[in-house]
Scaffold this motif. Structure first.
Motif, PDB file in Angstrom:
ATOM      1  N   ASN A   7      46.462  38.539  41.829  1.00 55.61           N
ATOM      2  CA  ASN A   7      46.484  37.520  40.794  1.00 55.61           C
ATOM      3  C   ASN A   7      45.348  36.526  41.015  1.00 55.61           C
ATOM      4  N   ASP A   8      44.498  36.402  40.037  1.00 58.98           N
ATOM      5  CA  ASP A   8      43.472  35.354  40.029  1.00 58.98           C
ATOM      6  C   ASP A   8      42.619  35.377  41.298  1.00 58.98           C
ATOM      7  N   LEU A   9      42.287  36.551  41.810  1.00 59.77           N
ATOM      8  CA  LEU A   9      41.462  36.648  43.019  1.00 59.77           C
ATOM      9  C   LEU A   9      40.050  36.127  42.733  1.00 59.77           C
ATOM     10  N   THR A  10      39.582  35.215  43.558  1.00 56.53           N
ATOM     11  CA  THR A  10      38.275  34.609  43.364  1.00 56.53           C
ATOM     12  C   THR A  10      37.560  34.528  44.698  1.00 56.53           C
ATOM     13  N   ALA A  22      30.917  35.952  43.233  1.00 60.36           N
ATOM     14  CA  ALA A  22      30.975  37.414  43.242  1.00 60.36           C
ATOM     15  C   ALA A  22      32.198  37.935  42.497  1.00 60.36           C
ATOM     16  N   VAL A  23      33.339  37.306  42.684  1.00 57.89           N
ATOM     17  CA  VAL A  23      34.556  37.709  41.985  1.00 57.89           C
ATOM     18  C   VAL A  23      35.194  36.449  41.411  1.00 57.89           C
ATOM     19  N   GLU A  24      35.541  36.498  40.147  1.00 58.23           N
ATOM     20  CA  GLU A  24      36.026  35.291  39.476  1.00 58.23           C
ATOM     21  C   GLU A  24      37.323  35.626  38.735  1.00 58.23           C
ATOM     22  N   GLY A  25      38.448  35.236  39.318  1.00 51.39           N
ATOM     23  CA  GLY A  25      39.732  35.345  38.626  1.00 51.39           C
ATOM     24  C   GLY A  25      40.127  36.746  38.208  1.00 51.39           C
ATOM     25  N   ARG A  66      40.578  31.344  45.825  1.00 45.07           N
ATOM     26  CA  ARG A  66      41.969  31.196  45.402  1.00 45.07           C
ATOM     27  C   ARG A  66      42.528  32.559  45.029  1.00 45.07           C
ATOM     28  N   GLY A  67      43.788  32.575  44.667  1.00 42.10           N
ATOM     29  CA  GLY A  67      44.412  33.814  44.244  1.00 42.10           C
ATOM     30  C   GLY A  67      45.448  34.300  45.234  1.00 42.10           C
ATOM     31  N   THR A  68      46.216  35.303  44.794  1.00 41.07           N
ATOM     32  CA  THR A  68      47.194  35.921  45.673  1.00 41.07           C
ATOM     33  C   THR A  68      47.041  37.430  45.562  1.00 41.07           C
ATOM     34  N   LEU A  77      46.168  37.664  51.324  1.00 44.69           N
ATOM     35  CA  LEU A  77      45.149  36.624  51.451  1.00 44.69           C
ATOM     36  C   LEU A  77      45.593  35.486  52.368  1.00 44.69           C
ATOM     37  N   GLN A  78      46.911  35.413  52.672  1.00 46.41           N
ATOM     38  CA  GLN A  78      47.395  34.330  53.532  1.00 46.41           C
ATOM     39  C   GLN A  78      47.721  34.815  54.941  1.00 46.41           C
ATOM     40  N   MET A  79      47.558  36.117  55.194  1.00 45.52           N
ATOM     41  CA  MET A  79      48.006  36.666  56.478  1.00 45.52           C
ATOM     42  C   MET A  79      47.158  36.182  57.648  1.00 45.52           C
TER      43      MET A  79
END
Lengths: 350, 300, 341
Positions: A7-10, A22-25, A66-68, A77-79
């Motif tokens: 979700n919403d990887l940026t 490079a990557v936007e949402g 940001r993003g999950t 992404l939080q690990m």
């Protein structure tokens, strides 16, 4: 619950020369056993998306802004690094474009396969070796019980890519990420490798993310497609939706450029202009400067929004153009395509 | 095919052309952003000016002895003090610096010129010529340097120019190796193949297409060679094989200073301080250049 | 095989049984030969003026070596090459330099094929002066501007450096450099395979248009039959240093005879999901054999799904004209109707 839900990887790279977006949402989801194709040209952010999921972005300069990315209920992404090590190679396997560089040239194949297995499984060496030979047999390496003791340089490119697949799948991960797995290989070998990936996927029920620039490869092996351009999602949907009912002008244009679809003797269709420079902020639709569709009143929409036009089929609707008509009629109306696709601005520096 | 289509070519006026930014310009822009390197460059320039112009402004002569004012500490008259023979230390540091810097620069330029041409030729021709040229380099490498210099001194007598030659002879070897390996790598690049297929002469290919592309690392090595050569000179002078008193180099001054270091510490501190700061600066400049010229950081 | 040989005095480019072998030298102590790589092993070919010949094959089939042999960057081990009646392969290394302006090459990687330290003006100006050494200053700039316009670039960018351009633009500059000496023959070695899909077609259109407008003759090398099909008049399919099939582009694409050509065709993934799922593929086994130890007989038997008998594993099949202009390496197992559409 899907296997992977992004979700919403940026992801940005903070370089000396400025921020590269490079990557936007980017958002997508993947069920068990499904294959998702991520398609785009170089610089579209398709590889960075995958590397971000595996947290293999060099940090710095890279940063996941940001993003999950929920994988089996946990956010990749939080690990912590410790948790990540458990997921890499165990929950998620990865194969890379260049099989020459992704195997350690100083270690026997057996050592590398056993290591991959013992890192994640409590298994003794003998059993691990047995499993390694089995894995090589399953990817079609003849004489696996002997060749398992070879070094990587004793294999050809296609065989090495098979070894890579065997290694990535030896722990039976739930997800396999394949970054341009056939680009460095010959066409005849390409077909073999894609067949093996498909076959192993069926055996193990693995989900696959296939990153490629080749629409043909996607058509043959994917269930879902995500089309990326300038670091953003342009369109996503099932393979039938994308190939038979494309909506975004970029998807339509990309399809039109494939040489094998064109009639001989005519000029090849070209998308005019150049891909966007992601080191500068992009306002509005990334494809806007190259879009062949006639523009409606520009005041209508400022930034594009994802619009679902049929179940599971989304496109980034910019609001500037009416892309519901096929590209052929648009081009016919516009008269002639610019010669070699060189617009007046093609000489500008990238 | 003299008539190219679209050839209603009006004259292209020089002024209308968009100026490109060469890789050198880009590197310079990056170097300017590196504070340590720029600071080092400023300090180094200052030291050079100090050594070159200083003696003209000073009232003292570097060799004029004044036994009544022997070994005085720093004072208003003699800012750096005087040595045991009453010579003004500041002037001697300036004059010594001239020689040390000159040895460093001249020997490096000599090494650069020989090394680049030799290495580029060997790498470009390749094959047996390359092999024998590089075996010759290995042979020279194997010569014990100190013995080589002593032999030269014995044979031709002590001379500063001989020292330049001796040091230059040693330093070009590593330069040649670096250039050769660089050229070997470049030779496989398609732009060199393109140059061959356009029928350019060998010398043109070497000078225009190969050497400018290996110059980056060579410049870095050169900036790091200067301090190495200066150390070598100090070492030779220390052994009595280099610059001889009453002429001064920083090496000679440090040698004199360490003899009296416990009684007259300033005799050691000032020349050693200048020497150390110069070495630091050159190393920082070299590091800065390496970062600036690194092709990976070039925007691509 | 001599039937394919053209008349060196009449035809534009004639290759007669060209072989380029690389001797790998001997081992250090035992002095045993490390083997010979037969990269190009007997190619006979005639190309007419104004024609675009597509040369297809997988990596290691010798197509790049063949192109460099025609370019005289490598000299053939045996055989002859004539360009417009002059035998290039007989000209000495020293004299070949002044001949080079007549044939030029476009390389694969636009990032490596331009000297990064030279401006576009320097690069092109240098190349222009191989034909017109007298051009200088304004006249030279005008000529470079003309070249840049020809390849669809803004001439006011000529003082820029390669790194300031994108891959597609660099490839245009590289094409301009190949045109600068006003050659009659251009060899393009995988000129689009390093480029993005959307840029590929721009360059292909450009190359096709230039060949027609300037009356050039071109050899277009690629591993991708779908690209070659579009640009070529005739196609030659290469395998292990030899040509296995040669004919008009339509014939080769629509009615291929040799199983290898069929396999190459069927390996190209079609960008159509339904078609792709239901199509019948000829899948070759394994990888192409090493050109150091090519199999005897029909070079194709180790990978062929059709199987070969003892005779064809020993005897080399003849290269025969099956229908006018359509030549094939006529092995009964490779050329039989093996059920491919």
């Amino acid at each position: 619950m899907p296997l992977l839900e992004v979700n919403d990887l940026t992801t940005y790279f903070h370089t000396r020369d400025g921020v590269v977006r490079a990557v936007e949402g980017v958002s997508f989801s993947l069920e068990r056993g499904e294959t998702l194709g991520i398609v785009g040209e170089s610089g579209s952010g398709k590889s960075v998306t995958c590397y971000s999921l595996m947290r293999l972005i060099p940090e710095p300069p890279g940063r996941i802004e940001r993003g999950t990315a929920m994988f089996e209920g946990h956010d990749l992404l939080q690990m912590s690094q410790k948790e990540l090590r458990k997921v890499r190679g165990n929950g998620i396997g990865m194969i890379f474009q260049d099989p020459m560089t992704s195997l350690n040239p100083y270690l026997r194949i057996s050592t590398q396969l056993i290591e991959a297995l013992q890192t994640h499984r409590d298994i003794d060496k003998k059993a691990a070796l047995h499993k390694a030979i089995e894995a090589l047999e399953e990817v079609g390496i003849p004489g696996a019980s002997k060749r398992v003791f070879s070094y990587p340089h004793e294999f050809s490119g296609g065989m090495r890519q098979r070894v890579m697949i065997a290694m990535a799948l030896i722990t039976e991960p739930a997800l396999l990420i394949a970054d341009e797995p056939t680009t460095a290989l010959d066409v005849t070998v390409q077909a073999q490798i894609m067949d093996i990936i498909k076959q192993r996927q069926n055996d193990l029920g693995t989900a696959v993310i296939l990153v490629t620039h080749d629409l043909g490869v996607v058509a043959g092996s994917c269930d879902k497609v995500l089309v990326m351009y300038g670091g953003r999602e342009m369109e996503s949907g099932s393979v039938e939706q994308i190939f038979y009912r494309p909506r975004h002008p970029y998807t339509r244009s990309l399809q039109k450029t494939i040489p094998s679809l064109q009639t001989k003797g005519q000029e090849l269709y070209t998308i005019p202009g150049l891909p966007p420079d992601v080191s500068k902020p992009i306002h509005g639709c990334a494809f806007f400067p190259r879009c062949p569709y006639p523009k409606t009143d520009k005041a209508e929409g400022a930034s594009p929004e994802l619009e679902e036009i049929e179940p599971g089929h989304c496109w980034s609707a910019c609001g500037f153009c009416d892309s519901s008509t096929p590209i052929e009629s648009v081009l016919a109306k516009a008269g002639e395509v610019a010669e070699d696709g060189v617009p007046a601005s093609a000489g500008e520096p990238a | 095919m003299t008539d190219l289509p679209g050839s209603a070519a009006p004259g292209i006026a020089e002024e209308e052309l968009v100026e490109g930014s060469s890789l050198w310009k880009d590197a310079w822009a990056r170097l300017k952003k590196n504070k340590v390197a720029v600071g080092s460059l400023v300090v180094f320039t200052f030291i050079c000016l100090f050594c070159v112009l200083g003696p003209f402004l000073s009232p003292y002569d570097s060799n004029a002895q004044n036994l009544f004012a022997g070994a005085e500490g720093p004072s208003a008259d003699h800012w750096f003090g005087t040595d045991t023979l009453g010579r003004d230390l500041m002037v001697r540091v300036m004059v010594g610096g001239r020689i040390s810097l000159m040895v460093g620069l001249v020997a490096t330029v000599v090494a650069l010129a020989i090394g680049v041409i030799y290495g580029a030729t060997a790498g470009y021709i390749g094959g047996k010529v390359d092999a024998s040229m590089m075996r010759f380099v290995d042979l020279l490498y194997a010569l014990p340097f100190t013995i080589f210099v002593i032999l030269l001194m014995v044979a031709f007598g002590r001379s500063m120019w001989l020292m330049f030659v001796a040091i230059g002879c040693v330093e070009w070897l590593s330069m040649a190796r670096i250039v050769r390996s660089g050229v070997l790598g470049l030779k496989k690049q398609e732009f060199v193949e393109a140059a061959v297929s356009l029928g350019y002469s060998h010398s043109r290919i070497i000078l225009r297409h190969l050497i400018p592309n290996v110059l980056g690392p060579v410049i870095v090595i050169a900036t790091l060679t200067v301090p190495a050569v200066m150390l070598l000179e100090a070492f030779l002078s220390f052994l009595g094989l280099g610059v001889q008193p009453p002429n001064a180099s920083w090496g000679v001054l440090i040698n004199e200073g360490q003899a009296n270091m416990e009684i007259y510490p300033w005799l050691l501190l000032f020349p050693a301080g200048f020497f150390a700061v110069t070495l630091f600066c050159l190393n920082f400049i070299g590091d800065g250049l390496r970062d600036a010229l690194d092709p990976k950081s070039a925007k691509d | 095989m001599s039937a394919t040989t053209g008349n060196p005095q009449e035809d534009f480019l004639v290759l007669d049984d060209v072989k380029t072998h690389f001797d790998m030298g001997t081992t250090l102590f035992t002095r045993e030969s490390k083997g010979v790589v037969k990269a190009v092993d007997g190619v006979t070919l005639t190309i007419q003026k104004g024609e675009i010949l597509g040369l297809v094959g997988e990596s290691g089939c010798g197509k790049s070596t063949l192109s460099r042999t025609i370019m005289q960057l490598l000299r053939p081990t045996s055989g002859h090459i004539w360009l417009k009646g002059r035998e290039l392969s007989a000209i000495s290394d020293k004299d070949i330099r002044s001949e080079r302006i007549n044939f030029q090459m476009i390389f694969q990687d636009p990032y490596a094929s331009l000297n990064p330290r030279m401006t576009v003006l320097d690069t092109l100006g240098e190349a222009v002066r191989t034909r017109h050494p007298e051009l200088k200053g304004d006249a030279l700039r005008a000529r470079v501007a003309e070249l840049l316009r020809t390849v669809g670039m803004n001439p006011f960018q000529m003082k820029r450096y390669p790194h300031e351009f994108s891959g597609g633009q660099r490839q245009r500059v590289a094409i301009a450099r190949a045109l600068a000496p006003e050659p009659e023959l251009i060899i393009a070695d995988e000129p689009v395979s390093a480029l993005d899909v959307s840029i590929q077609s721009q360059i292909l259109n450009l190359l096709k248009r230039l060949t027609r407008e300037l009356g050039l003759t071109m050899i277009f090398i690629s591993h991708d039959l779908s690209v070659v099909r579009y640009i070529s008049d005739r196609i030659a399919v290469m395998y292990l240093g030899k040509i296995v099939e040669l004919g008009d582009a339509e014939t080769i694409v629509d009615h291929p005879l040799h199983i290898y050509t069929k396999a190459l065709m069927s390996a190209i993934p079609e960008p159509d999901p339904n078609l792709e799922r239901n199509r019948h593929r000829i899948v070759l086994e394994g990888d192409p054999p090493s050109p150091m130890e090519p199999p005897e007989g029909c070079k194709f038997w180790p990978r062929s799904p059709a199987g070969h008998d003892e005779r064809m594993r020993r005897e080399e099949p003849p290269f025969e004209e099956i229908s006018p202009g359509h030549w094939v390496s006529n092995c009964p197992f490779c050329v039989a109707d093996n059920g491919a559409s």
